[in-house]
Design an enzyme around this catalytic site. Structure first.
Site, mmCIF file in Angstrom:
data_model
loop_
_atom_site.group_PDB
_atom_site.id
_atom_site.type_symbol
_atom_site.label_atom_id
_atom_site.label_comp_id
_atom_site.label_asym_id
_atom_site.label_seq_id
_atom_site.Cartn_x
_atom_site.Cartn_y
_atom_site.Cartn_z
ATOM 1 N N GLU A 197 38.506 41.230 36.478
ATOM 2 C CA GLU A 197 38.251 40.114 37.372
ATOM 3 C C GLU A 197 37.418 40.571 38.572
ATOM 4 O OE1 GLU A 197 41.949 38.190 38.298
ATOM 5 O OE2 GLU A 197 42.516 38.080 36.191
ATOM 6 N N CYS B 270 33.540 41.360 45.287
ATOM 7 C CA CYS B 270 34.636 42.322 45.175
ATOM 8 C C CYS B 270 34.738 42.709 43.693
ATOM 9 C CB CYS B 270 35.902 41.632 45.666
ATOM 10 S SG CYS B 270 37.364 42.617 45.479
ATOM 11 N N CYS C 227 45.895 49.339 36.900
ATOM 12 C CA CYS C 227 45.928 50.337 37.968
ATOM 13 C C CYS C 227 47.263 51.066 37.891
ATOM 14 C CB CYS C 227 45.797 49.640 39.322
ATOM 15 S SG CYS C 227 45.833 50.783 40.709
ATOM 16 N N CYS D 141 51.418 49.430 43.663
ATOM 17 C CA CYS D 141 51.762 48.874 44.975
ATOM 18 C C CYS D 141 52.648 47.640 44.785
ATOM 19 C CB CYS D 141 50.500 48.501 45.749
ATOM 20 S SG CYS D 141 49.397 49.908 45.981
ATOM 21 N N CYS E 177 51.243 43.902 44.655
ATOM 22 C CA CYS E 177 49.999 43.686 43.897
ATOM 23 C C CYS E 177 50.238 43.296 42.443
ATOM 24 C CB CYS E 177 49.171 44.970 43.974
ATOM 25 S SG CYS E 177 47.679 44.892 43.006
ATOM 26 N N CYS F 83 43.597 38.915 47.950
ATOM 27 C CA CYS F 83 43.862 40.345 47.854
ATOM 28 C C CYS F 83 45.218 40.596 47.196
ATOM 29 C CB CYS F 83 43.870 40.924 49.258
ATOM 30 S SG CYS F 83 44.126 42.668 49.277
#
Ligand code: SF4
Length: 345
Positions: free
Chosen positions: A92, A105, A112, A116, A119, A334
């Site tokens: 994305e 972005c 990942c 976190c 996220c 974010c």
């Protein structure tokens, strides 16, 4: 097969010399036509008129990745698009409309491994690294398929860029090439969770114009250990030293990103700890609202939370940049990109 999107114009020139006995003239013509103008079919260029089947022979050996946008969602100021990769995995990217320009972005990994706590992408784990050409493809798609005037690039989409540093830095170099995308390093920002070895490796490259943003999000080890597992390997003391040692141009600063999560890291004590961490460092603080994902653990940050916490920092003399909540409704904010396949990404 070599991919054109992983080459600067100089790389292409070398490649043409080696494989086709041609050089700068044809390299510049192809590069401009494909990367700058967005036309992958360079065979009709006058540069190839008298060269027989040269264009065909080049096209047979040089891969030009195809832009495959499979989904879009957007508001006026935040537009997300999903690209299907060769192996059908999805990444994305988000176009953010700023006052006078657009910023893209980009993702640097599928998934990942940093985990976190706030996220969506972190819930996927790392599926694979993106290749340079797959990072560059996102800019090609935004500019030439979606026709958006992307001026800046931030490496803040899915993935931790410093965990895929070589591919990311090559993409930055390709994007900066004036004969193609012409997005100089000073208009590119790399974002990290504070992967200290990656920061050291990046610092050693002395790319003084490329901006660096460090996601801090908590200024005590106890809280940061919970929010960002990377902190257990590289606690705040090591991160602080890595920031101190990072080479910057005169007057330059590292951006410290702080996702403000209501009831978690937004108290007066948190502001005090953040002030203590930032004190004496060449940093600017970027306050970012928390966007609850599909399974958001905490409530969304309101603009007044950002005002209140920003004022606490300002009192202590810190330079603070605030970002307001945007893109939340399209899951483009974010920490909202990606997510586990079963949750619909
Ligand atoms: S915030 Fe960035 S580094 Fe952390 S899990 Fe999400 S994508 Fe990875």
């Amino acid at each position: 097969m070599h991919s054109l999107f992983s080459m600067t114009c100089g790389d292409l020139e070398n490649w043409l010399r080696l494989h086709m006995g041609k050089g700068a003239f044809h390299a510049k013509a192809i590069y401009r036509e494909v990367l700058d103008l967005g036309n992958p079919d360079f065979g009709g260029l006058s540069a190839f008129e008298k060269s027989g089947d040269l264009a065909l022979r080049i096209a047979g050996k040089l891969e030009i990745p195809e832009a495959r946008i499979v989904e879009t969602a957007g508001t006026e100021d935040s537009f997300k698009f999903v690209t299907a990769l060769e192996d059908d995995l999805r990444i994305e990217s988000v176009i953010l409309t700023m006052d006078r320009h657009e910023t893209l972005c980009v993702s640097t990994q599928v998934g990942c491994r940093m985990g976190c706590a706030f996220c969506e992408t972190g819930t996927m784990g790392l599926i694979r690294q993106l290749k340079t050409e797959e990072i560059v493809l996102q800019v090609f798609s935004a500019r030439h398929q979606l026709k958006r005037p992307v001026r800046n690039v931030v490496y803040m989409g899915m993935g931790e860029p410093l965990d895929n540093l070589d591919a990311v830095l090559k993409a930055a170099e390709v994007l900066a090439d004036q004969r193609g995308f012409n997005i100089p390093l000073r208009r590119q920002t790399l974002s990290t969770v504070g992967l200290v070895p990656g920061m050291e490796k990046l610092g050693a490259r002395r790319l003084k114009n490329l901006h660096l943003s460090v996601s801090l999000n908590a200024a005590t080890n106890a809280l940061r250990d919970v929010l960002m597992p990377v902190n257990r390997a590289f606690p705040l003391e090591r991160l602080r030293k890595a920031i101190e040692d990072f080479p910057l141009p005169p007057g330059g600063a590292i951006l410290l990103a702080y996702v403000l999560i209501p009831g978690v890291n937004d108290s007066r004590e948190d502001a005090k700890a953040l002030t203590a961490f930032a004190s004496g460092l060449p940093v600017r603080i970027n306050l970012i609202p928390y966007n609850p994902g599909r399974e958001g653990k905490w409530p969304a940050t309101e603009d007044e939370d950002i005002h209140r916490f920003g004022a606490l920092l300002y009192e202590k003399g810190l330079f603070v940049r605030k970002r307001w909540s945007r893109g939340r409704e399209v899951m483009a904010g974010c920490g909202q990109l990606g997510g586990r396949p079963e949750s619909g990404a």
